[in-house]
Structures are given as C-alpha cells and as structure tokens.
Design a protein around this motif. Structure first.
Motif, short mmCIF file in Angstrom:
data_model
loop_
_atom_site.label_atom_id
_atom_site.label_comp_id
_atom_site.label_asym_id
_atom_site.label_seq_id
_atom_site.Cartn_x
_atom_site.Cartn_y
_atom_site.Cartn_z
N GLU A 94 0.95 11.55 -10.16
CA GLU A 94 0.22 12.81 -10.02
C GLU A 94 1.14 14.01 -10.21
O GLU A 94 0.79 15.00 -10.86
CB GLU A 94 -0.45 12.87 -8.65
N MET A 95 2.35 13.93 -9.63
CA MET A 95 3.30 15.03 -9.75
C MET A 95 3.74 15.22 -11.20
O MET A 95 3.83 16.34 -11.70
CB MET A 95 4.51 14.76 -8.85
N VAL A 96 4.03 14.10 -11.88
CA VAL A 96 4.44 14.18 -13.30
C VAL A 96 3.31 14.77 -14.15
O VAL A 96 3.54 15.63 -15.01
CB VAL A 96 4.85 12.80 -13.82
N TYR A 97 2.09 14.30 -13.88
CA TYR A 97 0.93 14.80 -14.63
C TYR A 97 0.74 16.29 -14.42
O TYR A 97 0.54 17.07 -15.38
CB TYR A 97 -0.33 14.04 -14.20
N CYS A 98 0.82 16.74 -13.16
CA CYS A 98 0.66 18.16 -12.85
C CYS A 98 1.78 18.99 -13.47
O CYS A 98 1.55 20.09 -13.99
CB CYS A 98 0.61 18.37 -11.34
N TYR A 99 3.02 18.45 -13.43
CA TYR A 99 4.16 19.18 -14.01
C TYR A 99 3.96 19.36 -15.51
O TYR A 99 4.17 20.45 -16.06
CB TYR A 99 5.45 18.42 -13.73
N ARG A 100 3.56 18.29 -16.19
CA ARG A 100 3.34 18.38 -17.63
C ARG A 100 2.21 19.35 -17.96
O ARG A 100 2.28 20.11 -18.94
CB ARG A 100 3.04 17.00 -18.20
N SER A 105 0.83 -1.21 0.00
CA SER A 105 0.00 0.00 0.00
C SER A 105 0.86 1.26 0.00
O SER A 105 0.57 2.23 -0.71
CB SER A 105 -0.93 0.00 1.21
N ILE A 106 1.93 1.23 0.80
CA ILE A 106 2.82 2.40 0.87
C ILE A 106 3.49 2.64 -0.49
O ILE A 106 3.55 3.77 -0.98
CB ILE A 106 3.88 2.20 1.97
N ILE A 107 4.00 1.56 -1.10
CA ILE A 107 4.65 1.68 -2.40
C ILE A 107 3.65 2.16 -3.46
O ILE A 107 3.96 3.03 -4.28
CB ILE A 107 5.28 0.34 -2.82
N GLY A 108 2.44 1.58 -3.42
CA GLY A 108 1.41 2.01 -4.37
C GLY A 108 1.06 3.47 -4.22
O GLY A 108 0.89 4.19 -5.21
N LEU A 109 0.96 3.94 -2.97
CA LEU A 109 0.66 5.35 -2.72
C LEU A 109 1.77 6.25 -3.24
O LEU A 109 1.51 7.29 -3.84
CB LEU A 109 0.45 5.58 -1.22
N GLN A 110 3.03 5.84 -3.02
CA GLN A 110 4.15 6.64 -3.50
C GLN A 110 4.16 6.71 -5.03
O GLN A 110 4.39 7.78 -5.60
CB GLN A 110 5.47 6.05 -2.99
N LEU A 111 3.91 5.57 -5.70
CA LEU A 111 3.85 5.57 -7.16
C LEU A 111 2.73 6.47 -7.67
O LEU A 111 2.88 7.20 -8.65
CB LEU A 111 3.66 4.15 -7.68
N LEU A 166 1.51 9.08 -6.13
CA LEU A 166 1.92 10.47 -5.93
C LEU A 166 2.90 10.92 -7.02
O LEU A 166 2.83 12.05 -7.50
CB LEU A 166 2.56 10.63 -4.55
N VAL A 167 3.84 10.03 -7.41
CA VAL A 167 4.79 10.36 -8.47
C VAL A 167 4.05 10.62 -9.78
O VAL A 167 4.34 11.59 -10.50
CB VAL A 167 5.82 9.23 -8.64
#
Length: 221
Positions: free
Chosen positions: A180-186, A169-175, A177-178
């Motif tokens: 989401e961050m890439v999508y928002c940056y683009r 669950s922790i790894i899935g949440l981190q992925l 978030l990554v």
C-alpha cells in the motif's frame, strides 16, 4: 487501508455510544489439560439466543472422577452466591464467571492447587429463566469437559497452529502495508510529475506569449 478506517470508525462509534455497544458472547471451549500443583480454569459459557431479553440463571457443576460411574455435585452459583458442595474441593473452587449480575452467561470456575485426583469428567449445567412481558420461559444447557492432570504442561497441536497462523497474519499484514505504501508513493510521485509537467508547459506558454507581445510592440514602434 479501507479496513483500517472501518476498524477506527467502529471503535469511535462504540466510544461515543457506549450504552448501545455490548460485548458479544462467544461460547469458547474450555482447556482440557491441567498441571498438578497449579491453578486451572474450567470454562463454561452459555450464550442467550436473545440478548435483549432479561433473564436470571444459576450454574451447577458436577464431577465424575476416573474410575467412578456417577457424577457428584461439587458447586452451585445462584443469586450471586457461590456454594462448594463437595469436601474434596473445599477452599479450592472460586467463581470465575459473570460478575455483579444474575443474568449469567459465563459460568466458569477456577480450581486452586490442582491434584491428580481432579482428573475426570466435569459437567456444567445452566438453568436459565427468560422474562418476557406476559410469561417466563425456562431453558437448560449442559457442557461436558474432560480434564486430564499432568505433571508438566504440553503444547497441543491447536496451540501451535494458532501461533503459526498469528505470525503468518502479522507478516501478511506487514506485506500488505508495504504494498500500500509503495502504491501510494508511486501515485503521489506520478501526480507530482504530471503537475510539474503542466506547470512547465504553462510557464513555456506564458513565456512564449510574452515574447510574442514584445515582438509586436517592437514592430508597432
């Protein structure tokens, strides 16, 4: 990101409306493996079906040791008063349930200095009285717990699976978030490029218009 904002909103709502926010009651099963010489919590939770109805409750614990056929009454908790009724558990049982209330939902107790003789079957008995406006209603609930005392704690399969699922669950949440961050940056970068193109086009249009105006002035002269 919407789930994060929902969690924050719920937390703030409970913080600003504390009297209306109550902890939910969940009937979690007790552990069943105790280690000799250590303490052990005998868990027993009985939730009310109608949380808004005032009630009073008492809890009785019974014990049937290995090789025995009858239960023996070992503990009672009523009117905020604990009573050990079996000399085998004298000075070894502590109340670990609901505190400062007669409306008991957690009837757990704690065994100090567990011995091998504590192996057996424990019965937790809830007696509850619900108080309505014009009458009272009595309900009972019984929990059965099989306890095995061992020399050293062993990890059960359920514990291992729970830990694995936690890390997954922790790894899935981190992925997530990554991503989401890439999508928002683009998205931000694309919006910036679009704004830059619009600014450049507007600048060129203004420059062209100024040039045309200059030519017109020269011709007029």
């Amino acid at each position: 990101m919407s789930a994060v904002w929902l969690l924050l909103a719920t937390t703030l709502l409970c913080a600003t409306h504390a009297p209306q926010c109550h902890a939910a009651c969940v009937e979690v099963d007790s552990d069943t493996e105790a280690v000799a010489g250590q303490g052990f919590k005998l868990g027993c939770i009985s939730c009310k079906m109608r949380g808004e109805v005032p009630a009073t409750a008492s809890v009785d614990w019974f014990f049937k040791a290995k090789g025995e056929s009858e239960y023996e009454h070992i503990y009672n908790y009523e009117d905020k008063t604990p009573t050990i009724t079996d000399e085998r558990f004298e000075d070894r049982l502590d109340w670990n349930g609901s505190k400062k209330t007669n409306d008991l939902q957690d009837g757990s107790i704690y065994i100090l200095n567990v011995t091998y003789n504590d192996s057996g079957v424990y019965q937790c008995f809830f007696k509850r009285t619900l108080s309505y406006t014009y009458y009272e209603f009595n309900t009972n609930a019984t929990k059965i717990i099989h306890i095995n005392v061992v020399a050293k704690a062993t990890r059960g399969m359920a514990s291992i699976l729970s830990e694995v699922m936690m890390y997954v669950s922790i790894i899935g949440l981190q992925l997530w978030l990554v991503v989401e961050m890439v999508y928002c940056y683009r998205k931000i970068a694309a919006a910036g490029e679009e704004a830059l193109r619009e600014s450049a086009a507007e600048y060129l249009a203004i420059a062209s218009e100024s040039k045309d105006n200059c030519v017109g002035v020269q011709v007029a002269e």
